[in-house]
Design a protein around this motif. Sequence first.
Motif, PDB file in Angstrom:
ATOM      1  N   GLY A  37      20.238 -46.833 -36.344  1.00  0.00           N
ATOM      2  CA  GLY A  37      20.320 -46.168 -37.635  1.00  0.00           C
ATOM      3  C   GLY A  37      19.031 -45.625 -38.186  1.00  0.00           C
ATOM      4  N   SER A  38      18.116 -46.516 -38.546  1.00  0.00           N
ATOM      5  CA  SER A  38      16.873 -46.059 -39.159  1.00  0.00           C
ATOM      6  C   SER A  38      15.931 -45.425 -38.169  1.00  0.00           C
ATOM      7  N   ALA A  39      16.264 -45.460 -36.878  1.00  0.00           N
ATOM      8  CA  ALA A  39      15.407 -44.817 -35.884  1.00  0.00           C
ATOM      9  C   ALA A  39      15.574 -43.315 -35.887  1.00  0.00           C
ATOM     10  N   LEU A  40      16.522 -42.805 -36.676  1.00  0.00           N
ATOM     11  CA  LEU A  40      16.609 -41.358 -36.879  1.00  0.00           C
ATOM     12  C   LEU A  40      15.662 -41.042 -38.023  1.00  0.00           C
ATOM     13  N   PHE A  41      14.416 -40.952 -37.711  1.00  0.00           N
ATOM     14  CA  PHE A  41      13.347 -41.061 -38.679  1.00  0.00           C
ATOM     15  C   PHE A  41      12.607 -39.752 -38.877  1.00  0.00           C
ATOM     16  N   ALA A  42      11.815 -39.732 -39.957  1.00  0.00           N
ATOM     17  CA  ALA A  42      10.851 -38.659 -40.119  1.00  0.00           C
ATOM     18  C   ALA A  42       9.635 -39.002 -39.277  1.00  0.00           C
ATOM     19  N   ALA A  43       9.139 -38.056 -38.493  1.00  0.00           N
ATOM     20  CA  ALA A  43       8.019 -38.326 -37.595  1.00  0.00           C
ATOM     21  C   ALA A  43       6.762 -38.641 -38.386  1.00  0.00           C
ATOM     22  N   VAL A  44       5.973 -39.581 -37.876  1.00  0.00           N
ATOM     23  CA  VAL A  44       4.684 -39.897 -38.473  1.00  0.00           C
ATOM     24  C   VAL A  44       3.681 -38.885 -37.941  1.00  0.00           C
ATOM     25  N   PRO A  68      35.695 -36.042 -33.548  1.00  0.00           N
ATOM     26  CA  PRO A  68      34.702 -37.014 -33.080  1.00  0.00           C
ATOM     27  C   PRO A  68      35.257 -38.425 -32.929  1.00  0.00           C
ATOM     28  N   SER A  69      36.361 -38.717 -33.592  1.00  0.00           N
ATOM     29  CA  SER A  69      36.946 -40.050 -33.472  1.00  0.00           C
ATOM     30  C   SER A  69      37.654 -40.243 -32.140  1.00  0.00           C
ATOM     31  N   LYS A  70      37.870 -39.146 -31.395  1.00  0.00           N
ATOM     32  CA  LYS A  70      38.612 -39.214 -30.145  1.00  0.00           C
ATOM     33  C   LYS A  70      37.740 -39.007 -28.909  1.00  0.00           C
ATOM     34  N   ILE A  71      36.441 -38.898 -29.091  1.00  0.00           N
ATOM     35  CA  ILE A  71      35.577 -38.619 -27.949  1.00  0.00           C
ATOM     36  C   ILE A  71      35.196 -39.921 -27.252  1.00  0.00           C
ATOM     37  N   GLU A  72      35.554 -40.042 -26.004  1.00  0.00           N
ATOM     38  CA  GLU A  72      35.309 -41.264 -25.240  1.00  0.00           C
ATOM     39  C   GLU A  72      33.878 -41.307 -24.711  1.00  0.00           C
ATOM     40  N   GLY A  73      33.305 -42.497 -24.729  1.00  0.00           N
ATOM     41  CA  GLY A  73      31.967 -42.685 -24.183  1.00  0.00           C
ATOM     42  C   GLY A  73      30.844 -42.453 -25.173  1.00  0.00           C
ATOM     43  N   TRP A  74      31.179 -42.005 -26.374  1.00  0.00           N
ATOM     44  CA  TRP A  74      30.200 -41.775 -27.424  1.00  0.00           C
ATOM     45  C   TRP A  74      30.613 -42.565 -28.660  1.00  0.00           C
ATOM     46  N   VAL A  75      29.642 -42.923 -29.480  1.00  0.00           N
ATOM     47  CA  VAL A  75      29.900 -43.605 -30.743  1.00  0.00           C
ATOM     48  C   VAL A  75      29.689 -42.611 -31.873  1.00  0.00           C
ATOM     49  N   PHE A  76      30.719 -42.417 -32.698  1.00  0.00           N
ATOM     50  CA  PHE A  76      30.604 -41.564 -33.875  1.00  0.00           C
ATOM     51  C   PHE A  76      30.451 -42.482 -35.080  1.00  0.00           C
ATOM     52  N   ALA A  77      29.328 -42.366 -35.779  1.00  0.00           N
ATOM     53  CA  ALA A  77      29.060 -43.299 -36.866  1.00  0.00           C
ATOM     54  C   ALA A  77      28.138 -42.675 -37.901  1.00  0.00           C
ATOM     55  N   LYS A  78      28.228 -43.204 -39.122  1.00  0.00           N
ATOM     56  CA  LYS A  78      27.266 -42.859 -40.150  1.00  0.00           C
ATOM     57  C   LYS A  78      26.067 -43.773 -39.991  1.00  0.00           C
ATOM     58  N   VAL A  79      24.897 -43.199 -39.995  1.00  0.00           N
ATOM     59  CA  VAL A  79      23.678 -43.986 -39.818  1.00  0.00           C
ATOM     60  C   VAL A  79      22.721 -43.696 -40.959  1.00  0.00           C
ATOM     61  N   GLU A  80      21.843 -44.618 -41.198  1.00  0.00           N
ATOM     62  CA  GLU A  80      20.904 -44.514 -42.311  1.00  0.00           C
ATOM     63  C   GLU A  80      19.612 -43.863 -41.856  1.00  0.00           C
ATOM     64  N   THR A  81      19.148 -42.893 -42.619  1.00  0.00           N
ATOM     65  CA  THR A  81      17.869 -42.244 -42.338  1.00  0.00           C
ATOM     66  C   THR A  81      17.247 -41.843 -43.667  1.00  0.00           C
ATOM     67  N   LYS A  82      16.158 -41.139 -43.615  1.00  0.00           N
ATOM     68  CA  LYS A  82      15.498 -40.679 -44.839  1.00  0.00           C
ATOM     69  C   LYS A  82      15.364 -39.164 -44.808  1.00  0.00           C
ATOM     70  N   THR A  85      16.669 -42.483 -48.996  1.00  0.00           N
ATOM     71  CA  THR A  85      17.588 -42.997 -47.985  1.00  0.00           C
ATOM     72  C   THR A  85      18.943 -42.296 -48.108  1.00  0.00           C
ATOM     73  N   ILE A  86      19.431 -41.776 -46.985  1.00  0.00           N
ATOM     74  CA  ILE A  86      20.714 -41.085 -46.951  1.00  0.00           C
ATOM     75  C   ILE A  86      21.521 -41.544 -45.739  1.00  0.00           C
ATOM     76  N   GLN A  87      22.823 -41.261 -45.762  1.00  0.00           N
ATOM     77  CA  GLN A  87      23.699 -41.539 -44.641  1.00  0.00           C
ATOM     78  C   GLN A  87      24.054 -40.213 -43.960  1.00  0.00           C
ATOM     79  N   VAL A  88      23.936 -40.168 -42.634  1.00  0.00           N
ATOM     80  CA  VAL A  88      24.268 -38.957 -41.889  1.00  0.00           C
ATOM     81  C   VAL A  88      25.158 -39.314 -40.713  1.00  0.00           C
ATOM     82  N   ASP A  89      26.028 -38.377 -40.317  1.00  0.00           N
ATOM     83  CA  ASP A  89      26.887 -38.570 -39.156  1.00  0.00           C
ATOM     84  C   ASP A  89      26.116 -38.252 -37.878  1.00  0.00           C
TER      85      ASP A  89
END
Length: 237
Positions: A11-18, A204-218, A224-228
């Motif tokens: 989740g939080s690894a979808l980050f703004a680059a340092v 996206p709910s029907k795609i096999e082999g991938w995880v579709f989820a809301k994740v936390e980022t900035k 802090t926001i939630q993105v798909d």
Amino acid sequence: MKIAKVIMLIGSALFAAVALAGCNSTDVVAKVANTSFAAVIAASDQRVAWSEEDYAWSLASPNGDQVLFSSDFSRNNASGADLDKPDAEFVFDAAPFIAAGLDIAKLPAVDGIKYEIEDGEFMIHFELGSDKAAPDAKKSLGATFAEIVKFQRTRVGYHEKLDHYGVKLGNGNMFEWAKDLSTNDKDIVFVLNPEPFIAAGLDPSKIEGWVFAKVETKDDAGKTIQVDKLLKPFNLK
């Protein structure tokens, strides 16, 4: 695989680059990004290969999905549909996307990104810049990656809590890897922005082999926001 666990890891690894030029933190991130990526290369062993046609190094997951990085971004300065010599590329099985409703002809145009399906493989080409790498970049994937860290520094990010590094490929797409493969159970992760695929008919709910989820980022303001995201994590061993 539990979705909640994947979100916790990524989740939080979808980050703004340092990217604070001249600061010690920047030097540390750049140095460890190289050493941790070298560990990923070592763990991948025979799944690392050079493509003379693409002038790029590829790293394949255990099931054959690939990420490629060009050893010379100056070979291609095109964008959109004309991007035929990508600076970076994802290659993976197209069947799950087609089965989940994707019509590739309806994928919206995105500057610097090209989508195509060939021989059952989905290929996403990314244009990252026009920098000319040092000649030694061709010698190994590690040397190529070191050049990318050097001249595309703002694309490389780190999340301290999760010990994840990543390269921003554009429009919300990323390639991520664990800083320490011995303590993280998701060694590499393909991260896709699902919006263009949904616009082209994908459920996206029907795609096999991938995880579709809301994740936390900035966002750019640090809020802090939630993105798909579409996530495909791998263990290398």
